[in-house]
Design a protein around this motif. Structure first.
Motif, PDB file in Angstrom:
ATOM      1  N   GLY A   1      96.782  92.563  38.110  1.00  0.00           N
ATOM      2  CA  GLY A   1      97.118  91.116  37.223  1.00  0.00           C
ATOM      3  C   GLY A   1      97.777  90.385  38.310  1.00  0.00           C
ATOM      4  N   LEU A   2      98.645  90.981  39.080  1.00  0.00           N
ATOM      5  CA  LEU A   2      99.607  90.303  40.174  1.00  0.00           C
ATOM      6  C   LEU A   2      98.794  89.625  41.083  1.00  0.00           C
ATOM      7  N   ALA A   3      97.654  90.327  41.709  1.00  0.00           N
ATOM      8  CA  ALA A   3      96.651  89.951  42.699  1.00  0.00           C
ATOM      9  C   ALA A   3      96.184  88.650  42.136  1.00  0.00           C
ATOM     10  N   ARG A   4      95.693  88.792  40.877  1.00  0.00           N
ATOM     11  CA  ARG A   4      94.826  87.759  40.375  1.00  0.00           C
ATOM     12  C   ARG A   4      96.069  86.350  40.413  1.00  0.00           C
ATOM     13  N   ALA A   5      97.085  86.421  39.800  1.00  0.00           N
ATOM     14  CA  ALA A   5      97.911  85.386  39.575  1.00  0.00           C
ATOM     15  C   ALA A   5      98.276  85.063  41.192  1.00  0.00           C
ATOM     16  N   LEU A   6      98.542  85.761  42.106  1.00  0.00           N
ATOM     17  CA  LEU A   6      98.803  85.481  43.512  1.00  0.00           C
ATOM     18  C   LEU A   6      97.656  84.705  44.163  1.00  0.00           C
ATOM     19  N   ALA A   7      96.485  85.322  43.795  1.00  0.00           N
ATOM     20  CA  ALA A   7      95.277  84.695  44.571  1.00  0.00           C
ATOM     21  C   ALA A   7      94.981  83.155  44.064  1.00  0.00           C
ATOM     22  N   THR A   8      95.510  83.047  42.824  1.00  0.00           N
ATOM     23  CA  THR A   8      95.350  81.785  42.272  1.00  0.00           C
ATOM     24  C   THR A   8      96.238  80.789  42.854  1.00  0.00           C
ATOM     25  N   LEU A   9      97.399  81.228  43.076  1.00  0.00           N
ATOM     26  CA  LEU A   9      98.340  80.605  43.918  1.00  0.00           C
ATOM     27  C   LEU A   9      98.159  80.149  45.624  1.00  0.00           C
ATOM     28  N   GLY A  10      97.241  80.990  45.928  1.00  0.00           N
ATOM     29  CA  GLY A  10      97.019  81.165  47.313  1.00  0.00           C
ATOM     30  C   GLY A  10      96.332  80.090  47.969  1.00  0.00           C
ATOM     31  N   HIS A  11      95.898  79.102  47.318  1.00  0.00           N
ATOM     32  CA  HIS A  11      95.043  78.181  47.954  1.00  0.00           C
ATOM     33  C   HIS A  11      95.945  76.857  47.929  1.00  0.00           C
ATOM     34  N   PRO A  12      95.840  76.073  49.253  1.00  0.00           N
ATOM     35  CA  PRO A  12      96.681  74.847  49.504  1.00  0.00           C
ATOM     36  C   PRO A  12      96.358  73.772  48.365  1.00  0.00           C
TER      37      PRO A  12
ATOM     38  N   LEU B   1      98.278  70.768  43.576  1.00  0.00           N
ATOM     39  CA  LEU B   1      98.260  70.291  42.035  1.00  0.00           C
ATOM     40  C   LEU B   1      99.261  70.868  41.234  1.00  0.00           C
ATOM     41  N   LEU B   2      99.576  71.984  41.550  1.00  0.00           N
ATOM     42  CA  LEU B   2     100.825  72.651  40.816  1.00  0.00           C
ATOM     43  C   LEU B   2     102.149  71.844  41.366  1.00  0.00           C
ATOM     44  N   ARG B   3     102.436  71.506  42.480  1.00  0.00           N
ATOM     45  CA  ARG B   3     103.433  70.812  42.886  1.00  0.00           C
ATOM     46  C   ARG B   3     103.589  69.378  42.066  1.00  0.00           C
ATOM     47  N   THR B   4     102.471  68.471  42.151  1.00  0.00           N
ATOM     48  CA  THR B   4     102.232  67.262  41.309  1.00  0.00           C
ATOM     49  C   THR B   4     102.588  67.583  39.990  1.00  0.00           C
ATOM     50  N   LEU B   5     101.919  68.605  39.118  1.00  0.00           N
ATOM     51  CA  LEU B   5     101.998  68.856  37.942  1.00  0.00           C
ATOM     52  C   LEU B   5     103.501  69.324  37.593  1.00  0.00           C
TER      53      LEU B   5
ATOM     54  N   VAL C   1      98.601  76.084  34.152  1.00  0.00           N
ATOM     55  CA  VAL C   1      98.576  74.940  33.742  1.00  0.00           C
ATOM     56  C   VAL C   1      97.667  74.953  32.397  1.00  0.00           C
ATOM     57  N   VAL C   2      98.120  73.728  31.647  1.00  0.00           N
ATOM     58  CA  VAL C   2      97.542  73.624  30.304  1.00  0.00           C
ATOM     59  C   VAL C   2      97.004  72.362  30.291  1.00  0.00           C
ATOM     60  N   GLN C   3      95.861  72.057  29.347  1.00  0.00           N
ATOM     61  CA  GLN C   3      95.138  70.828  29.052  1.00  0.00           C
ATOM     62  C   GLN C   3      95.968  70.554  27.907  1.00  0.00           C
ATOM     63  N   THR C   4      96.805  69.401  27.699  1.00  0.00           N
ATOM     64  CA  THR C   4      97.608  68.879  26.567  1.00  0.00           C
ATOM     65  C   THR C   4      96.655  68.006  25.628  1.00  0.00           C
ATOM     66  N   ARG C   5      95.746  67.224  26.164  1.00  0.00           N
ATOM     67  CA  ARG C   5      95.020  66.288  25.773  1.00  0.00           C
ATOM     68  C   ARG C   5      93.871  66.348  26.616  1.00  0.00           C
ATOM     69  N   ARG C   6      92.744  65.545  26.133  1.00  0.00           N
ATOM     70  CA  ARG C   6      91.541  65.179  26.808  1.00  0.00           C
ATOM     71  C   ARG C   6      92.192  64.478  28.379  1.00  0.00           C
ATOM     72  N   SER C   7      91.632  65.277  29.422  1.00  0.00           N
ATOM     73  CA  SER C   7      91.814  64.927  30.902  1.00  0.00           C
ATOM     74  C   SER C   7      93.394  64.835  31.188  1.00  0.00           C
ATOM     75  N   LEU C   8      94.533  65.282  30.376  1.00  0.00           N
ATOM     76  CA  LEU C   8      95.942  65.388  30.910  1.00  0.00           C
ATOM     77  C   LEU C   8      96.235  66.832  30.989  1.00  0.00           C
TER      78      LEU C   8
ATOM     79  N   VAL D   1     110.360  76.997  36.376  1.00  0.00           N
ATOM     80  CA  VAL D   1     111.445  77.924  37.263  1.00  0.00           C
ATOM     81  C   VAL D   1     110.673  78.844  37.785  1.00  0.00           C
ATOM     82  N   PRO D   2     109.828  79.887  37.117  1.00  0.00           N
ATOM     83  CA  PRO D   2     109.016  80.959  37.864  1.00  0.00           C
ATOM     84  C   PRO D   2     108.235  80.490  39.113  1.00  0.00           C
ATOM     85  N   LEU D   3     107.495  79.258  38.859  1.00  0.00           N
ATOM     86  CA  LEU D   3     106.753  78.717  39.604  1.00  0.00           C
ATOM     87  C   LEU D   3     107.471  78.169  40.861  1.00  0.00           C
ATOM     88  N   LEU D   4     108.689  77.644  40.522  1.00  0.00           N
ATOM     89  CA  LEU D   4     109.711  77.204  41.756  1.00  0.00           C
ATOM     90  C   LEU D   4     110.148  78.391  42.648  1.00  0.00           C
ATOM     91  N   LEU D   5     110.354  79.275  41.836  1.00  0.00           N
ATOM     92  CA  LEU D   5     110.888  80.624  42.661  1.00  0.00           C
ATOM     93  C   LEU D   5     109.879  81.246  43.365  1.00  0.00           C
TER      94      LEU D   5
END
Length: 170
Positions: free
Chosen positions: A61-72, A77-81, A116-123, A132-136
């Motif tokens: 599970g940790l590897a999956r989360a870290l792998a997801t974060l492991g792409h520039p 996208l995350l920093r923008t969102l 990331v979550v989709q709150t409305r169509r295309s948002l 805060v955990p992502l900033l950490l």
């Protein structure tokens, strides 16, 4: 030197004796906190994890989360969102791509692990409880890459510099 309040936290973490903070050869906890305001939205967070619990986390599970974060691109996208919710059109502009394919490929990965979550169509946005955990994670990654020696935050005979690895792992 760290402020006295920081030393008090380190001393408290060192003194944890309850069973949940101990296992064979392990004792302690990791505590983190953060306060961040983006676009008028304030995010406050404090968490503590017992060291035995951290060491027992599922590596897959940790590897999956870290792998997801492991792409520039996903980090961009995350920093923008983190700053504000964005439309897919805005995210495409941020990435500088004319086709939506690459954007949706990376959004799919971030959506699959719930970063990331989709709150409305295309948002899209980062859920408040992940800010805060992502900033950490970003700060911790920067700390891991730092090529410097940081002294331990406690005076006394046990205090010694903690060597940091350089980018080549030395």
């Amino acid at each position: 030197n760290p402020p006295p309040a920081d030393l008090a936290l380190v001393d408290r973490l060192r003194s944890l004796k309850e069973p949940r903070y101990q296992a064979t050869g392990l004792r302690g906890a990791v505590t983190y906190a953060g306060a961040a305001t983006f676009g008028g939205r304030e995010h406050l967070w404090i968490r503590e994890h017992a060291l035995p619990d951290i060491m027992d986390l599922d590596p897959a599970g940790l590897a999956r989360a870290l792998a997801t974060l492991g792409h520039p691109t996903r980090l961009t996208l995350l920093r923008t969102l983190l700053r504000e919710p964005c439309s897919s059109q805005r995210l495409q502009e941020v990435l500088g791509v004319s086709s939506a394919g690459p954007l949706y490929h990376h959004l799919k990965e971030l959506l699959a692990v719930g970063l990331v979550v989709q709150t409305r169509r295309s948002l899209y946005e980062v859920p408040a409880h992940h800010v805060v955990p992502l900033l950490l994670v970003l700060a911790a990654a920067a700390d891991c890459l730092a090529n410097e020696v940081v002294p331990t935050p406690s005076p006394g005979p046990a205090a010694s510099p903690i060597p940091r690895r350089n980018k080549k792992g030395r």
